[in-house]
Design a protein around this motif. Structure first.
Motif, PDB file in Angstrom:
ATOM      1  N   HIS A 148      60.969  67.261 -20.519  1.00 51.04           N
ATOM      2  CA  HIS A 148      62.162  67.652 -19.772  1.00 51.04           C
ATOM      3  C   HIS A 148      61.938  67.376 -18.295  1.00 51.04           C
ATOM      4  CE1 HIS A 148      63.535  69.634 -23.394  1.00 51.04           C
ATOM      5  NE2 HIS A 148      62.351  70.231 -23.474  1.00 51.04           N
ATOM      6  N   GLN A 149      62.990  66.990 -17.617  1.00 55.98           N
ATOM      7  CA  GLN A 149      62.892  66.657 -16.201  1.00 55.98           C
ATOM      8  C   GLN A 149      62.464  67.866 -15.374  1.00 55.98           C
ATOM      9  OE1 GLN A 149      66.284  64.639 -14.731  1.00 55.98           O
ATOM     10  NE2 GLN A 149      65.609  64.686 -12.633  1.00 55.98           N
ATOM     11  N   SER A 150      62.914  69.039 -15.747  1.00 53.79           N
ATOM     12  CA  SER A 150      62.569  70.235 -14.972  1.00 53.79           C
ATOM     13  C   SER A 150      61.069  70.519 -14.997  1.00 53.79           C
ATOM     14  CB  SER A 150      63.346  71.436 -15.500  1.00 53.79           C
ATOM     15  OG  SER A 150      63.035  71.670 -16.851  1.00 53.79           O
ATOM     16  N   GLU A 166      59.250  68.473 -12.124  1.00 51.29           N
ATOM     17  CA  GLU A 166      59.638  68.604 -10.714  1.00 51.29           C
ATOM     18  C   GLU A 166      58.507  69.063  -9.818  1.00 51.29           C
ATOM     19  OE1 GLU A 166      63.224  70.899 -10.645  1.00 51.29           O
ATOM     20  OE2 GLU A 166      64.436  69.169 -11.251  1.00 51.29           O
ATOM     21  N   ASN A 201      72.655  61.039  -9.275  1.00 53.20           N
ATOM     22  CA  ASN A 201      72.550  62.491  -9.125  1.00 53.20           C
ATOM     23  C   ASN A 201      71.118  62.994  -9.266  1.00 53.20           C
ATOM     24  OD1 ASN A 201      72.219  62.239 -11.872  1.00 53.20           O
ATOM     25  ND2 ASN A 201      73.705  63.806 -12.403  1.00 53.20           N
ATOM     26  N   VAL A 202      70.228  62.186  -9.801  1.00 52.68           N
ATOM     27  CA  VAL A 202      68.814  62.562  -9.888  1.00 52.68           C
ATOM     28  C   VAL A 202      68.245  62.722  -8.479  1.00 52.68           C
ATOM     29  CG1 VAL A 202      66.533  61.747 -10.604  1.00 52.68           C
ATOM     30  CG2 VAL A 202      68.493  61.440 -12.105  1.00 52.68           C
ATOM     31  N   THR A 236      69.731  63.797  -5.861  1.00 52.37           N
ATOM     32  CA  THR A 236      70.268  64.944  -5.141  1.00 52.37           C
ATOM     33  C   THR A 236      69.615  66.253  -5.582  1.00 52.37           C
ATOM     34  OG1 THR A 236      72.070  65.243  -6.740  1.00 52.37           O
ATOM     35  CG2 THR A 236      72.492  63.815  -4.835  1.00 52.37           C
ATOM     36  N   ARG A 237      68.682  66.204  -6.479  1.00 53.93           N
ATOM     37  CA  ARG A 237      68.003  67.416  -6.943  1.00 53.93           C
ATOM     38  C   ARG A 237      67.146  68.000  -5.815  1.00 53.93           C
ATOM     39  NH1 ARG A 237      68.113  68.543 -12.348  1.00 53.93           N
ATOM     40  NH2 ARG A 237      68.968  66.901 -13.656  1.00 53.93           N
ATOM     41  N   GLU A 238      66.803  69.253  -5.979  1.00 54.46           N
ATOM     42  CA  GLU A 238      66.048  69.982  -4.960  1.00 54.46           C
ATOM     43  C   GLU A 238      64.705  69.335  -4.648  1.00 54.46           C
ATOM     44  OE1 GLU A 238      63.955  74.321  -4.693  1.00 54.46           O
ATOM     45  OE2 GLU A 238      65.916  74.217  -5.652  1.00 54.46           O
ATOM     46  N   VAL A 239      64.094  68.710  -5.624  1.00 53.63           N
ATOM     47  CA  VAL A 239      62.769  68.128  -5.424  1.00 53.63           C
ATOM     48  C   VAL A 239      62.795  66.986  -4.403  1.00 53.63           C
ATOM     49  CG1 VAL A 239      62.860  66.445  -7.301  1.00 53.63           C
ATOM     50  CG2 VAL A 239      60.685  67.435  -6.665  1.00 53.63           C
ATOM     51  N   SER A 268      65.004  66.851  -1.802  1.00 54.07           N
ATOM     52  CA  SER A 268      65.619  67.294  -0.545  1.00 54.07           C
ATOM     53  C   SER A 268      64.697  67.166   0.666  1.00 54.07           C
ATOM     54  CB  SER A 268      66.166  68.720  -0.683  1.00 54.07           C
ATOM     55  OG  SER A 268      65.131  69.625  -0.922  1.00 54.07           O
TER      56      SER A 268
END
Length: 106
Positions: free
Chosen positions: A51-53, A56, A77-78, A80-83, A85
């Protein structure tokens, strides 16, 4: 007798195939398969995540240590994830950042 023996051997072979395929669904055997394939082909893959989560934390650590970053993403959208930022906000300052996205017009 040969028909009976052939039936037993084919049943054992089918059972072995099912067991091997079921074992490949697990994370550790999948990791072994990817590692062996990576070693044979020279691609350099060394980690597999279901899983991608779960990836991270390792991505964030790798991004903080990287001098240059190349991202191949199937969807924007990948990124734009928090990782990611810290990369876009300027907290990280690698020498080079390259992003490759698919062309939706094709």
């Amino acid at each position: 007798m040969t028909t009976f023996l052939f039936g037993v051997l084919s049943s054992l072979a089918a059972s072995a195939i099912v067991i091997v395929l079921d074992l490949l669904r697990g994370s550790r055997p999948l990791w072994w398969l990817v590692t062996a394939s990576s070693w044979c082909t020279g691609t350099g893959l060394d980690r597999v995540y279901r899983h991608q989560s779960s990836a991270e934390q390792d991505i964030a650590r790798d991004l903080s240590r990287a001098r240059w970053i190349k991202v191949l993403a199937g969807r924007g959208n990948v990124l734009t994830r928090e990782v990611f930022s810290p990369l876009w906000s300027g907290e990280l300052s690698p020498e080079s950042v390259q992003v490759l996205l698919p062309d939706p017009g094709i």
